[in-house]
Design a protein around this motif. Structure first.
Motif, PDB file in Angstrom:
ATOM      1  N   TYR A 227       0.727  -1.119   0.058  1.00 52.51           N
ATOM      2  CA  TYR A 227      -0.061   0.063   0.080  1.00 52.51           C
ATOM      3  C   TYR A 227       0.661   1.254  -0.054  1.00 52.51           C
ATOM      4  N   THR A 228       2.049   1.353   0.752  1.00 51.21           N
ATOM      5  CA  THR A 228       2.909   2.493   0.913  1.00 51.21           C
ATOM      6  C   THR A 228       3.812   2.642  -0.464  1.00 51.21           C
TER       7      THR A 228
ATOM      8  N   GLU B 282       5.212   3.562  -3.963  1.00 54.24           N
ATOM      9  CA  GLU B 282       4.811   4.873  -4.591  1.00 54.24           C
ATOM     10  C   GLU B 282       4.922   4.810  -6.042  1.00 54.24           C
TER      11      GLU B 282
ATOM     12  N   HIS C  40       3.131   9.421  -5.299  1.00 56.23           N
ATOM     13  CA  HIS C  40       2.145   9.140  -4.313  1.00 56.23           C
ATOM     14  C   HIS C  40       2.178   7.774  -3.922  1.00 56.23           C
ATOM     15  N   SER C  41       1.554   7.283  -2.732  1.00 57.90           N
ATOM     16  CA  SER C  41       1.333   6.093  -2.452  1.00 57.90           C
ATOM     17  C   SER C  41       0.271   5.257  -3.270  1.00 57.90           C
TER      18      SER C  41
ATOM     19  N   GLU D 239      -2.074   3.421  -2.122  1.00 60.41           N
ATOM     20  CA  GLU D 239      -3.192   3.711  -1.359  1.00 60.41           C
ATOM     21  C   GLU D 239      -3.691   5.034  -1.744  1.00 60.41           C
ATOM     22  N   TRP D 240      -2.819   5.980  -1.628  1.00 61.95           N
ATOM     23  CA  TRP D 240      -3.392   7.403  -1.788  1.00 61.95           C
ATOM     24  C   TRP D 240      -4.093   7.322  -3.376  1.00 61.95           C
TER      25      TRP D 240
ATOM     26  N   VAL E 234      -7.439   5.899  -3.339  1.00 64.86           N
ATOM     27  CA  VAL E 234      -8.470   6.901  -2.637  1.00 64.86           C
ATOM     28  C   VAL E 234      -8.795   7.933  -3.878  1.00 64.86           C
ATOM     29  N   ASP E 235      -7.929   8.585  -4.324  1.00 63.67           N
ATOM     30  CA  ASP E 235      -8.084   9.477  -5.237  1.00 63.67           C
ATOM     31  C   ASP E 235      -8.779   9.233  -6.377  1.00 63.67           C
TER      32      ASP E 235
END
Length: 151
Positions: A112-113, A115, A126-127, A129-130, A133-134
């Motif tokens: 998840y982390t 990039e 950006h990860s 996971e980010w 969500v985005d």
């Protein structure tokens, strides 16, 4: 990540049907010659999905954060969604997002982390996971343009 994938699946299940009820003329109407029709907005979401799917996959195994860029106007023009059948665009959008859900659901938590670089001239890291969500936030924004008041 699992929560994001489940939310995405719920959105896809709901909107795949809702989109089919938009009359063809409305779905293909361009508000201005240089603005996207609803069909092209959905095509943009397919292209965004394609690029993010690559990010979710490549970001898990590449040792240096992969640089995956997306020129949205070029992709929409080259894919020529405006000339495509409405049903085909809706099915492709649904299938692309179901594939993304599958990748997100099977992604190990330790990934998840990791990039991905989405920047052209300077790194925009950006990860994963980010990005997931985005991606859902972006999807909602554009579905709201297609069917106002949805979110």
């Amino acid at each position: 990540m699992k929560t994001v994938a489940l939310e995405l699946q719920q959105i896809v299940n709901l909107f795949a049907d809702r989109l089919t009820h938009i009359p063809d003329a409305e779905f293909s109407a361009k508000p201005l010659p240089h603005k996207w029709s609803k069909k092209e907005v959905l095509g943009h979401l397919i292209d965004s999905g394609h690029n993010n799917l690559r990010r979710f996959i490549c970001g898990q195994y590449e040792s240096i954060p992969p640089q995956i860029l997306y020129d949205q106007n070029f992709w929409v023009a080259v894919n020529n969604y405006q000339a495509s059948k409405k049903e085909d665009v809706i099915i492709l959008w649904k299938l692309m997002n179901e594939r993304i859900c599958g990748v997100l659901l099977s992604m190990p938590e330790d990934k998840y982390t990791l990039e991905c670089n989405t920047g052209r001239d300077i790194a925009e890291l950006h990860s994963l996971e980010w990005l997931a969500v985005d991606y859902v936030r972006h999807l909602k924004h554009h579905l709201n343009q297609i069917i106002p008041g949805s979110f």
